[in-house]
Design an enzyme around this catalytic site. Structure first.
Site, PDB file in Angstrom:
ATOM      1  N   SER A 185      -3.543 -11.344  -2.985  1.00  0.00           N
ATOM      2  CA  SER A 185      -4.214 -10.358  -3.832  1.00  0.00           C
ATOM      3  C   SER A 185      -5.569 -10.914  -4.286  1.00  0.00           C
ATOM      4  O   SER A 185      -6.429 -11.169  -3.450  1.00  0.00           O
ATOM      5  CB  SER A 185      -3.321  -9.996  -5.024  1.00  0.00           C
ATOM      6  OG  SER A 185      -3.885  -8.944  -5.780  1.00  0.00           O
ATOM      7  N   THR A 186      -5.752 -11.140  -5.579  1.00  0.00           N
ATOM      8  CA  THR A 186      -7.036 -11.598  -6.104  1.00  0.00           C
ATOM      9  C   THR A 186      -7.471 -12.903  -5.438  1.00  0.00           C
ATOM     10  O   THR A 186      -6.745 -13.884  -5.459  1.00  0.00           O
ATOM     11  CB  THR A 186      -6.947 -11.812  -7.621  1.00  0.00           C
ATOM     12  OG1 THR A 186      -6.340 -10.671  -8.220  1.00  0.00           O
ATOM     13  CG2 THR A 186      -8.326 -12.036  -8.216  1.00  0.00           C
ATOM     14  N   HIS A 211      -3.881  -6.803  -1.251  1.00  0.00           N
ATOM     15  CA  HIS A 211      -4.059  -5.703  -2.202  1.00  0.00           C
ATOM     16  C   HIS A 211      -5.512  -5.248  -2.173  1.00  0.00           C
ATOM     17  O   HIS A 211      -6.420  -5.989  -2.541  1.00  0.00           O
ATOM     18  CB  HIS A 211      -3.706  -6.152  -3.624  1.00  0.00           C
ATOM     19  CG  HIS A 211      -2.262  -6.467  -3.808  1.00  0.00           C
ATOM     20  ND1 HIS A 211      -1.798  -7.280  -4.812  1.00  0.00           N
ATOM     21  CD2 HIS A 211      -1.153  -6.058  -3.120  1.00  0.00           C
ATOM     22  CE1 HIS A 211      -0.480  -7.364  -4.741  1.00  0.00           C
ATOM     23  NE2 HIS A 211      -0.065  -6.632  -3.717  1.00  0.00           N
ATOM     24  N   MET A 304      -2.861 -12.425  -8.715  1.00  0.00           N
ATOM     25  CA  MET A 304      -2.267 -12.324 -10.035  1.00  0.00           C
ATOM     26  C   MET A 304      -1.018 -11.454  -9.977  1.00  0.00           C
ATOM     27  O   MET A 304      -0.904 -10.556  -9.153  1.00  0.00           O
ATOM     28  CB  MET A 304      -3.277 -11.732 -11.019  1.00  0.00           C
ATOM     29  CG  MET A 304      -2.932 -11.983 -12.466  1.00  0.00           C
ATOM     30  SD  MET A 304      -4.388 -11.823 -13.510  1.00  0.00           S
ATOM     31  CE  MET A 304      -3.646 -12.160 -15.104  1.00  0.00           C
ATOM     32  N   ASP A 307       3.989  -9.819  -7.236  1.00  0.00           N
ATOM     33  CA  ASP A 307       4.330  -9.104  -6.010  1.00  0.00           C
ATOM     34  C   ASP A 307       4.507 -10.104  -4.871  1.00  0.00           C
ATOM     35  O   ASP A 307       3.623 -10.913  -4.604  1.00  0.00           O
ATOM     36  CB  ASP A 307       3.229  -8.093  -5.653  1.00  0.00           C
ATOM     37  CG  ASP A 307       3.600  -7.239  -4.444  1.00  0.00           C
ATOM     38  OD1 ASP A 307       4.807  -6.994  -4.241  1.00  0.00           O
ATOM     39  OD2 ASP A 307       2.680  -6.815  -3.714  1.00  0.00           O
TER      40      ASP A 307
END
Length: 362
Positions: A185-186, A211, A304, A307
């Protein structure tokens, strides 16, 4: 003591967009918009008085474009930046250049009024800003080129998309096919670039969840395809997972690994958010556990939230190899940390070692 306030600067040449974004952010406790600007030059003047924790930035603006501003920012005073970009083809391609230049997150620019944007994307923007505020900018700068959720919607598990594997599942019988499932993600756009651009064409096939909003994943895949020896593409339903190919889940859809005879393919489906994301890493990892088992390698990277943590544990329990990116090389050590807590990771590994681990899976 209360939580720290995240000070935000909004930079966009549209007065309407500045108003919408400011209103959405100001409604979230812990976020304060300390200023807005029509372009980066005005923003720099305002930031002399008070430097923001996070900058929400458009990429196409007069006087100075967002990418030029980003590059200057990363050289002089690295600051977390969330790109707010249009869904046009030009907009998404430019956004990918901005991500390569050091932007942390990307959200789709509002195309409607405040009320509709609040309903559709308000939480996405707020969570992107929160995630960006946690970023370790020294890791962003050294790379080669979501977020902690606070909304009231129920947090659904992968059960809503796919049942967990049952013990002794016949689909888990070992074959010569080896596949890799990656979730991030991030900070993941740069981390994936660092890995995929070093993989040889003989590497195992990869299925990846990053994401990212709808429409942006196609441009992201195209960019990586141009930079890499391997084929990188946005996944389409029933695409085969082949050696030397990486399939990236399309934004706004879930992606699962399925067995078809002796080979593997992906299934792209709609459905509710899982772990408050779509695509969800938990969905990808559960499908890998169920249909690939010991034939797979699962890798959870910077991001973050949590997930993918439970999904990686399912892969581990099904006999797959599992890796979590280490804290030192993560932009945000959230998802890997949660996976490690669950005992899901066989190995904790620095980003620059992950490509070698993938190549060892033969």
């Amino acid at each position: 003591m209360g939580t720290m306030t995240i000070n935000v600067m909004v930079v966009d040449d549209s007065a309407v967009v500045r108003q919408v974004l400011s209103e959405v952010l100001e409604q979230s406790p812990g976020i304060k918009v300390i200023g807005t600007a029509t372009d980066p030059i005005m923003a720099m003047e305002k930031m002399k008085a008070q430097w923001p924790d996070v900058i929400v930035l458009d990429v196409e603006m007069p006087r100075m474009d967002g990418i030029t501003f980003l590059k200057q920012l990363m050289q002089t005073r690295p600051t977390p930046v969330v790109i707010c970009s249009s869904l046009t083809q030009k907009g998404t391609e430019t956004t990918m250049q901005a991500m390569a230049a050091g932007a942390i997150e990307v959200v789709a620019k509002p195309t409607s009024g405040v009320r509709q944007f609040l309903q559709d994307s308000g939480n996405t923007l707020v969570n992107a800003v929160k995630a960006a505020s946690m970023a370790r900018m020294n890791r962003v700068r050294s790379l080669p080129s979501t977020p902690s959720i606070s909304d009231a919607r129920p947090k659904l598990s992968a059960d809503v998309i796919l049942e967990a594997a049952s013990p002794g599942n016949a689909a888990m019988v070992q074959t010569t096919e080896r596949i890799v499932a990656i979730g991030t993600s991030t900070g993941g756009t740069q981390a994936l670039e660092a890995i995929l651009t070093t993989l040889p064409r003989t590497c195992p096939g990869l299925a990846i969840v990053q994401h990212m909003p709808e429409k942006f994943t196609a441009s992201f895949a195209d960019r990586l395809n141009r930079l890499s020896q391997i084929e990188v593409k946005e996944a389409e339903d029933r695409d085969r997972i082949l050696p030397g190919r990486a399939l990236i889940a399309p934004g706004g859809k879930h992606m699962m690994i399925k067995r078809s005879g002796a080979f593997y393919q992906v299934e792209v489906v709609d459905g509710p958010l899982v772990s408050r994301h779509k695509p969800s890493v938990d969905v990808l990892f559960r499908s890998a556990a169920k249909f690939a088992g010991k034939n797979a390698l699962g890798i959870i990277m910077t991001g973050m939230g949590d997930d993918g943590a439970k999904g990686l544990k399912e892969m581990h329990d099904a006999g797959a190899g599992t890796i979590a990116q280490d804290e030192e090389s993560c932009v945000v050590f959230g998802m890997p940390k949660e996976a490690i807590k669950l005992g899901a990771a066989d190995e904790v590994m620095a980003l620059d070692k992950i490509a070698q681990a993938i190549c060892r899976l033969r």
